[in-house]
Write a protein that holds these residues in place. Structure first.
Motif, short mmCIF file in Angstrom:
data_model
loop_
_atom_site.label_atom_id
_atom_site.label_comp_id
_atom_site.label_asym_id
_atom_site.label_seq_id
_atom_site.Cartn_x
_atom_site.Cartn_y
_atom_site.Cartn_z
N ARG A 1 0.94 6.47 -6.97
CA ARG A 1 -0.26 7.27 -7.23
C ARG A 1 0.04 8.76 -7.08
O ARG A 1 -0.52 9.58 -7.82
CB ARG A 1 -1.35 6.84 -6.24
CG ARG A 1 -2.66 7.61 -6.35
CD ARG A 1 -3.43 7.23 -7.59
NE ARG A 1 -4.75 7.84 -7.57
CZ ARG A 1 -5.04 9.06 -7.99
NH1 ARG A 1 -4.09 9.82 -8.50
NH2 ARG A 1 -6.27 9.53 -7.96
N GLU B 1 0.83 4.14 -2.88
CA GLU B 1 0.65 5.56 -2.55
C GLU B 1 1.71 6.42 -3.22
O GLU B 1 1.43 7.50 -3.73
CB GLU B 1 0.68 5.75 -1.04
CG GLU B 1 -0.55 5.23 -0.31
CD GLU B 1 -0.40 5.30 1.21
OE1 GLU B 1 0.67 5.77 1.67
OE2 GLU B 1 -1.33 4.87 1.91
N GLN B 2 2.95 5.93 -3.20
CA GLN B 2 4.03 6.69 -3.85
C GLN B 2 3.81 6.79 -5.35
O GLN B 2 4.01 7.85 -5.96
CB GLN B 2 5.37 6.03 -3.55
CG GLN B 2 5.81 6.11 -2.11
CD GLN B 2 7.20 5.52 -1.92
OE1 GLN B 2 8.11 5.80 -2.68
NE2 GLN B 2 7.37 4.70 -0.89
N HIS C 1 0.82 -1.21 0.00
CA HIS C 1 0.00 0.00 0.00
C HIS C 1 0.86 1.26 0.00
O HIS C 1 0.49 2.29 -0.57
CB HIS C 1 -0.96 0.01 1.20
CG HIS C 1 -0.30 0.10 2.53
ND1 HIS C 1 0.09 1.30 3.10
CD2 HIS C 1 0.05 -0.86 3.43
CE1 HIS C 1 0.65 1.07 4.27
NE2 HIS C 1 0.64 -0.23 4.50
N SER C 2 2.03 1.19 0.63
CA SER C 2 2.94 2.34 0.63
C SER C 2 3.52 2.57 -0.76
O SER C 2 3.63 3.72 -1.22
CB SER C 2 4.07 2.11 1.63
OG SER C 2 5.01 3.17 1.60
#
Length: 273
Positions: A51, A48-49, A44-45
């Protein structure tokens, strides 16, 4: 002639299965116990980066009154990456010969990249293990094998280039292209899309990034931002809209802090236990 052949072999051997089988103790092997255990940072990290950059690129590009020339768009993309991540990456002559990837920043600090940061994506057409890739693989040092056997053809020349562009044109969804094709040029609109040029670690040049696979589910990246992703299925599932098919991508993530001006090095091939 012999020197040229030796240079080609040094690059190609990491994709040559018999050579890999006889060199499993080589320290450059990417060792993965099982699928899902190659994570340097949580998935998920990483998403996020990714995105954050695709969103920033899309905002900037849609604000323009007209499409800029490719070289100008590339310079703008570097500035967007710098603003989003605090650094940017680019292709440059490698200290080990050929082409490599270097990280830098417009800031005055010496540390450009923090450990756990996304620094590049491995572009290319995605092939399932049962799909034909023999012709494309000849004299092709840019084929990456995922943990589950999916192959990524990151060659930006010859038949690989033509096939990738053909796949993107085939599966175009409305106004927006379904994948980036500018990574096939010297001016990618997403600066991350140059991961195939990250060289293998060697004596005196230890790895500072590692591969991490990420499967993007439909909706993880908005459809209008898929044009900044450098991957495309060679042949998606029959009868299913391409936008509804999960997309594989391979990220390169920093395993330690990386200094301004450093070249990126990783491990080429995968052994799964």
């Amino acid at each position: 002639m012999l020197k040229k052949l030796s240079s080609i072999w040094k690059s190609y051997k990491y994709r040559f299965v018999p050579w890999i089988a006889f060199n499993l103790n080589n320290r450059s092997v990417r060792r993965v116990e099982k699928a899902g255990e190659d994570k340097i940072i949580p998935g998920h990290s990483l998403l996020e980066q990714l995105r954050a950059l695709t969103s920033a690129l899309h905002i900037v590009h849609t604000q323009g009154s007209s499409a800029p020339q490719l070289s100008l768009a590339y310079q703008l993309a570097l500035e967007v990456m710098e603003e989003t991540y605090g650094f940017h990456v680019y292709r440059a002559p490698s200290c080990v010969g050929g082409t490599g990837v270097v990280v830098t920043t417009y800031r005055g600090c010496s540390v450009a990249v923090k450990q756990g940061q996304l620094v590049a994506l491995y572009p290319g057409a995605l092939y399932l293990p049962v799909q034909p890739i023999f012709i494309q693989s000849i004299n092709n040092p840019f084929i990456f094998r995922c943990i589950d056997g999916v192959l990524v053809d990151g060659n930006d020349k010859r038949i690989s280039k033509s096939l990738f562009k053909s796949c993107v044109n085939r599966d175009r969804v409305g106004y927006f292209p379904i994948a980036d094709t500018t990574w096939l040029t010297d001016h990618p609109t997403n600066p991350l899309n140059i991961g195939q040029y990250v060289n293998n670690q060697s004596t005196g040049h230890p790895s500072n990034v590692a591969y991490q696979e990420l499967t993007l589910e439909p909706g993880d990246i908005p459809l209008q931002e898929r044009q900044y992703l450098p991957n495309m299925w060679y042949s998606p599932s029959q009868g299913m809209p391409v936008a509804d098919v999960p997309l594989r991508t391979v990220a390169l993530v920093a395993t330690r802090d990386i200094l301004k001006g450093e070249e990126l090095f990783s491990n080429y091939f995968t052994v799964i236990y």
